[in-house]
Scaffold this motif. Structure first.
Motif, PDB file in Angstrom:
ATOM      1  N   PHE A 186       7.829  -0.950   4.997  1.00  0.00           N
ATOM      2  CA  PHE A 186       6.096  -0.796   4.501  1.00  0.00           C
ATOM      3  C   PHE A 186       5.520   1.527   3.973  1.00  0.00           C
ATOM      4  O   PHE A 186       6.277   1.850   5.514  1.00  0.00           O
ATOM      5  N   HIS A 187       5.352   1.286   3.929  1.00  0.00           N
ATOM      6  CA  HIS A 187       4.402   2.844   3.217  1.00  0.00           C
ATOM      7  C   HIS A 187       3.095   2.540   3.632  1.00  0.00           C
ATOM      8  O   HIS A 187       1.914   1.598   2.249  1.00  0.00           O
ATOM      9  N   ASN A 188       2.267   2.980   4.905  1.00  0.00           N
ATOM     10  CA  ASN A 188       1.244   2.471   4.843  1.00  0.00           C
ATOM     11  C   ASN A 188       0.246   3.618   4.881  1.00  0.00           C
ATOM     12  O   ASN A 188       1.090   5.203   5.295  1.00  0.00           O
ATOM     13  N   LEU A 189      -1.049   3.552   4.013  1.00  0.00           N
ATOM     14  CA  LEU A 189      -1.782   4.846   4.180  1.00  0.00           C
ATOM     15  C   LEU A 189      -2.924   4.686   4.641  1.00  0.00           C
ATOM     16  O   LEU A 189      -3.927   3.380   4.917  1.00  0.00           O
ATOM     17  N   TYR A 190      -3.497   5.725   5.807  1.00  0.00           N
ATOM     18  CA  TYR A 190      -4.440   5.095   7.605  1.00  0.00           C
ATOM     19  C   TYR A 190      -5.955   6.060   6.798  1.00  0.00           C
ATOM     20  O   TYR A 190      -5.572   7.371   6.844  1.00  0.00           O
ATOM     21  N   LEU A 200      -6.355   0.677   7.962  1.00  0.00           N
ATOM     22  CA  LEU A 200      -5.088   0.373   6.698  1.00  0.00           C
ATOM     23  C   LEU A 200      -6.135   0.294   5.476  1.00  0.00           C
ATOM     24  O   LEU A 200      -7.040  -0.447   4.695  1.00  0.00           O
ATOM     25  N   LEU A 201      -5.805   1.829   4.847  1.00  0.00           N
ATOM     26  CA  LEU A 201      -6.935   1.796   3.120  1.00  0.00           C
ATOM     27  C   LEU A 201      -5.635   1.245   2.339  1.00  0.00           C
ATOM     28  O   LEU A 201      -5.511   0.349   1.076  1.00  0.00           O
ATOM     29  N   LEU A 202      -4.293   1.445   1.708  1.00  0.00           N
ATOM     30  CA  LEU A 202      -3.423   1.385   0.929  1.00  0.00           C
ATOM     31  C   LEU A 202      -1.785   0.558   1.829  1.00  0.00           C
ATOM     32  O   LEU A 202      -1.378   1.384   2.825  1.00  0.00           O
ATOM     33  N   LYS A 203      -0.853  -0.380   1.301  1.00  0.00           N
ATOM     34  CA  LYS A 203      -0.318  -0.381   1.778  1.00  0.00           C
ATOM     35  C   LYS A 203       0.750  -1.026   0.892  1.00  0.00           C
ATOM     36  O   LYS A 203       0.856  -1.320   0.322  1.00  0.00           O
ATOM     37  N   GLY A 204       2.127  -0.772   0.892  1.00  0.00           N
ATOM     38  CA  GLY A 204       3.272  -0.720  -0.179  1.00  0.00           C
ATOM     39  C   GLY A 204       4.253  -1.432   0.485  1.00  0.00           C
ATOM     40  O   GLY A 204       4.765  -0.640   2.237  1.00  0.00           O
ATOM     41  N   ASN A 238       1.748   6.665   7.011  1.00  0.00           N
ATOM     42  CA  ASN A 238       2.846   5.276   8.419  1.00  0.00           C
ATOM     43  C   ASN A 238       3.811   4.842   7.244  1.00  0.00           C
ATOM     44  O   ASN A 238       3.418   3.975   6.856  1.00  0.00           O
ATOM     45  N   VAL A 239       5.163   5.029   8.061  1.00  0.00           N
ATOM     46  CA  VAL A 239       6.105   4.149   7.528  1.00  0.00           C
ATOM     47  C   VAL A 239       6.962   3.877   8.645  1.00  0.00           C
ATOM     48  O   VAL A 239       6.446   3.845   9.648  1.00  0.00           O
ATOM     49  N   THR A 240       7.593   2.350   8.396  1.00  0.00           N
ATOM     50  CA  THR A 240       8.530   2.214   8.982  1.00  0.00           C
ATOM     51  C   THR A 240       9.613   2.671  10.028  1.00  0.00           C
ATOM     52  O   THR A 240      10.009   2.220  11.349  1.00  0.00           O
TER      53      THR A 240
END
Length: 259
Positions: A186-190, A200-204, A238-240
């Motif tokens: 997961f690649h998340n932008l908070y 959470l704004l964006l999630k890949g 944020n990443v896993t």
């Protein structure tokens, strides 16, 4: 014996000596120069005095005009030869509104020009951290670029000027399923508010394949969006599993720009 009579010549009249004449001419010349200088200074003084009087008269006229406007507004008796009070006040208010609009347009133009000349933007490249952390860290130097209107602390970009921002991020990572952990990456932008929880704004996401490989299969996740941010807002990636992130040049980055 008679002696001959000799008549003495007549005595010449009193005449000025050359030195006296020269002195007289010097004094006369100085007198003329003093008269010219005095006349010039007097003319300059008179000109300045007249200019000041005209300025005071102009201010006096402005005061009388404003006084008449005040009388019309307060309903006081005014000279019957004046224009209708309602018409005068209406035109005066219209003039004030036009002047205010011009000032507002000028101020907005200057503000827009200032924003174009000094855009608020940041572009940070990934920095390999010795500690394993979910929040990625970024370099402020090297290929990075950041203006002073944005802050940075512990992997987080801090908004100093509110507005609409385009926020983007890319994370490149090693996809190696032989490590045993086959959970999706997961690649998340908070977004973190000054007094609130993380949002959470964006999630890949990139799922693992069923094929095993001992080599690193490099993959990337890129995402971006426009958000209305306020002063004090903080954004971070944020990443896993940060140990799998690839930090080669141009692979992993994080940035934002004010629109």
């Amino acid at each position: 014996m008679n002696e001959p009579y000799h008549q003495s010549p007549p005595r010449p009249a009193n005449t000025l000596s050359p030195a006296t004449m020269k002195t007289f001419m010097c004094f006369f010349t100085l007198f003329i120069l003093a008269q010219i200088i005095g006349a010039t200074l007097f003319g300059l003084y008179l000109f300045m005095k007249i200019d000041k009087v005209e300025e005071e008269m102009s201010l006096h006229d402005d005061y009388l005009f404003l006084r008449r406007i005040q009388k019309c507004t307060n309903g006081e008796d005014v000279d019957k030869t004046l224009l209708n009070c309602k018409e005068v006040v209406t035109k005066f208010h219209k003039l004030i509104n036009e002047a205010t609009k011009e000032v507002t347009v000028s101020a907005n133009y200057e503000k827009l020009t200032a924003n174009k000349e000094h855009p608020i933007a940041a572009h940070l490249v990934g920095q390999n951290s010795s500690q394993s952390t979910a929040v990625l860290q970024w370099m402020e130097k090297g290929y990075s670029a950041m203006r002073k209107m944005l802050g940075y602390k512990d992997g987080k970009l801090i908004v100093e000027t509110p507005g609409f921002y385009y926020v983007y991020s890319q994370v490149s990572f090693c996809k190696n399923v032989t490590r045993g952990a086959r959970a999706p990456f997961f690649h998340n932008l908070y977004l973190r508010k000054p007094h609130g929880n993380d949002r959470l704004l964006l999630k890949g996401v990139n799922t693992e394949s069923s094929q095993n490989s001992s080599d690193c299969s490099l993959h990337s996740i890129h995402q971006g969006g426009v958000f209305d941010l306020q002063k004090g807002d903080m954004l971070f990636v944020n990443v896993t599993d940060s140990s799998r992130v690839n930090y080669s040049t141009g692979s992993t980055y994080f940035g934002m720009v004010r629109l």
